[in-house]
Design a protein around this motif. Structure first.
Motif, PDB file in Angstrom:
ATOM      1  N   ASN A 170       0.838  -1.194   0.000  1.00 45.27           N
ATOM      2  CA  ASN A 170       0.000   0.000   0.000  1.00 45.27           C
ATOM      3  C   ASN A 170       0.877   1.250   0.000  1.00 45.27           C
ATOM      4  O   ASN A 170       2.113   1.178   0.102  1.00 45.27           O
ATOM      5  N   LEU A 171       0.233   2.384  -0.106  1.00 46.38           N
ATOM      6  CA  LEU A 171       0.956   3.644  -0.269  1.00 46.38           C
ATOM      7  C   LEU A 171       1.849   3.945   0.934  1.00 46.38           C
ATOM      8  O   LEU A 171       2.993   4.392   0.776  1.00 46.38           O
ATOM      9  N   GLU A 172       1.355   3.691   2.122  1.00 47.17           N
ATOM     10  CA  GLU A 172       2.141   4.002   3.316  1.00 47.17           C
ATOM     11  C   GLU A 172       3.372   3.105   3.427  1.00 47.17           C
ATOM     12  O   GLU A 172       4.435   3.548   3.883  1.00 47.17           O
ATOM     13  N   GLU A 173       3.242   1.847   3.026  1.00 47.89           N
ATOM     14  CA  GLU A 173       4.400   0.950   3.032  1.00 47.89           C
ATOM     15  C   GLU A 173       5.451   1.418   2.034  1.00 47.89           C
ATOM     16  O   GLU A 173       6.658   1.396   2.326  1.00 47.89           O
ATOM     17  N   GLU A 228      -2.165   8.376  -6.833  1.00 42.97           N
ATOM     18  CA  GLU A 228      -1.191   7.736  -5.939  1.00 42.97           C
ATOM     19  C   GLU A 228       0.232   7.958  -6.433  1.00 42.97           C
ATOM     20  O   GLU A 228       1.150   8.190  -5.635  1.00 42.97           O
ATOM     21  N   TYR A 249       6.370  12.984  -2.395  1.00 45.41           N
ATOM     22  CA  TYR A 249       7.027  12.524  -1.168  1.00 45.41           C
ATOM     23  C   TYR A 249       8.504  12.237  -1.425  1.00 45.41           C
ATOM     24  O   TYR A 249       9.365  12.597  -0.611  1.00 45.41           O
ATOM     25  N   GLU A 306       1.315  11.429  -5.558  1.00 41.18           N
ATOM     26  CA  GLU A 306       1.584  11.531  -4.119  1.00 41.18           C
ATOM     27  C   GLU A 306       2.956  10.957  -3.770  1.00 41.18           C
ATOM     28  O   GLU A 306       3.723  11.548  -2.999  1.00 41.18           O
ATOM     29  N   LYS A 324       5.904   4.463   0.983  1.00 39.60           N
ATOM     30  CA  LYS A 324       6.503   5.684   1.543  1.00 39.60           C
ATOM     31  C   LYS A 324       7.530   5.336   2.617  1.00 39.60           C
ATOM     32  O   LYS A 324       8.596   5.971   2.706  1.00 39.60           O
ATOM     33  N   ALA A 325       7.224   4.340   3.420  1.00 38.58           N
ATOM     34  CA  ALA A 325       8.147   3.948   4.481  1.00 38.58           C
ATOM     35  C   ALA A 325       9.480   3.495   3.899  1.00 38.58           C
ATOM     36  O   ALA A 325      10.555   3.890   4.380  1.00 38.58           O
ATOM     37  N   LYS A 353      11.431   6.398   2.628  1.00 36.51           N
ATOM     38  CA  LYS A 353      11.966   7.165   3.756  1.00 36.51           C
ATOM     39  C   LYS A 353      13.188   6.483   4.363  1.00 36.51           C
ATOM     40  O   LYS A 353      14.220   7.137   4.610  1.00 36.51           O
TER      41      LYS A 353
END
Length: 304
Positions: free
Chosen positions: A56-59, A88, A95, A91, A61-62, A65
């Motif tokens: 997913n998007l948050e994974e 997406e 980021y 986004e 991004k992690a 990062k």
């Protein structure tokens, strides 16, 4: 922006999971350090090797990062931001820019068969979202779309487009993209099985999914190509291809095989996420150690 900045061996970064299957900060940063110590020139983060379509998007991004925290300013960092929707992808692109990545990249849209006008709008929407340079990713065997010279010509009119990661199998595609893009346009060889031939026909560098399993061999292959030692280059490509075939011959996914080999080489990045299958049984107990030994023997063979 020049070709020189992006030359070299750039592994496609693997998804790094903990024992519960969640993205692991510690293991992501450990893989970064491992590859940095091996001497690679950059990392391609969040692409096929990163299992992007299963996260997913948050994974995603992690992972972007954690890699940036570990390697920003040390290695060239390219963020793959291709996602199921334009929203997406934009986004992720924004980021990655915030994190200090050097460039963006993206596959074309997947699942629906879209006209080139839609593909063009998708890629340009990503480009327009940030000030970062952009690298087209052509991988028709998984996306179902093979970048045409017509669309390629339209895309490179945008000054943000600095290169293409070409993973189609015909080496001719590399030559054609390089001829159309020009000397200050970066062509990355995608198919690991033809790194040497890709470089000789026009690729400036390489991004590949098996590089991190055996970075020493690809770094040595680049040395042979760049110094004109073509006999050794052909020989090491043959050994690399033997290893790729071995990695693809087991009962699990190739990335699962690679991750098991990496464990034996000193870096644990977990397994793969379903529907990708892990290597099991005799393949895990017997064949994975044999592949590790093949890699070590090949590295020793080219210590000159």
């Amino acid at each position: 922006m020049t070709v020189e900045k992006f030359k070299g061996i750039i592994p496609a970064f693997y998804a790094c999971y903990d024992e519960t299957g969640d993205v692991s900060e510690a293991r992501t940063k450990a893989l970064c350090s491992y590859l940095f110590d091996k001497g690679v020139q950059g990392l391609y983060v969040g692409g096929s090797s990163g299992e992007c379509i299963y996260q997913n998007l948050e994974e995603r991004k992690a992972t972007l990062k954690y890699v940036a925290e570990s390697m920003k300013g040390k290695l060239i960092l390219i963020a793959h931001v291709g996602a199921p929707s334009t929203r997406e992808s934009v986004e992720l692109a924004k980021y990655a820019e915030e994190l200090g990545y050097d460039a963006l990249s993206a596959i074309p849209p997947i699942y629906f068969k879209l006209p080139e006008s839609s593909i063009y709008k998708y890629w340009t929407s990503i480009m327009d979202a940030t000030g970062l340079p952009f690298i087209i990713y052509n991988i028709p065997q998984t996306t179902g779309y093979n970048l045409s010279l017509n669309l390629f010509g339209k895309l490179i009119e945008n000054k943000k487009v600095i290169g293409v990661k070409n993973s189609s199998m015909p080496a001719l595609d590399i030559e054609r993209f390089k001829a159309a893009g020009g000397e200050n346009f970066i062509v990355f060889n995608g198919p690991d099985e033809q790194y040497v031939s890709g470089r000789l026909i026009g690729a400036d560098a390489g991004i590949g999914g098996t590089y991190a399993a055996m970075p020493e061999l690809y770094l040595k292959a680049e040395q042979y190509v760049s110094t004109g030692n073509f006999a050794k280059a052909r020989s090491i490509q043959k050994d690399i291809n033997d290893l790729i075939i071995a990695l693809c011959s087991l009962n699990g996914n190739m990335y699962s095989a690679i991750k098991e080999v990496l464990k034996l080489r000193g870096v644990n990045v977990g397994s793969v996420r379903g529907p990708l299958e892990p290597v099991t049984g005799d393949d895990l107990e017997t064949k994975i150690p044999a592949i590790r030994d093949m890699i070590d023997a090949a590295i020793a063979k080219y210590q000159d």
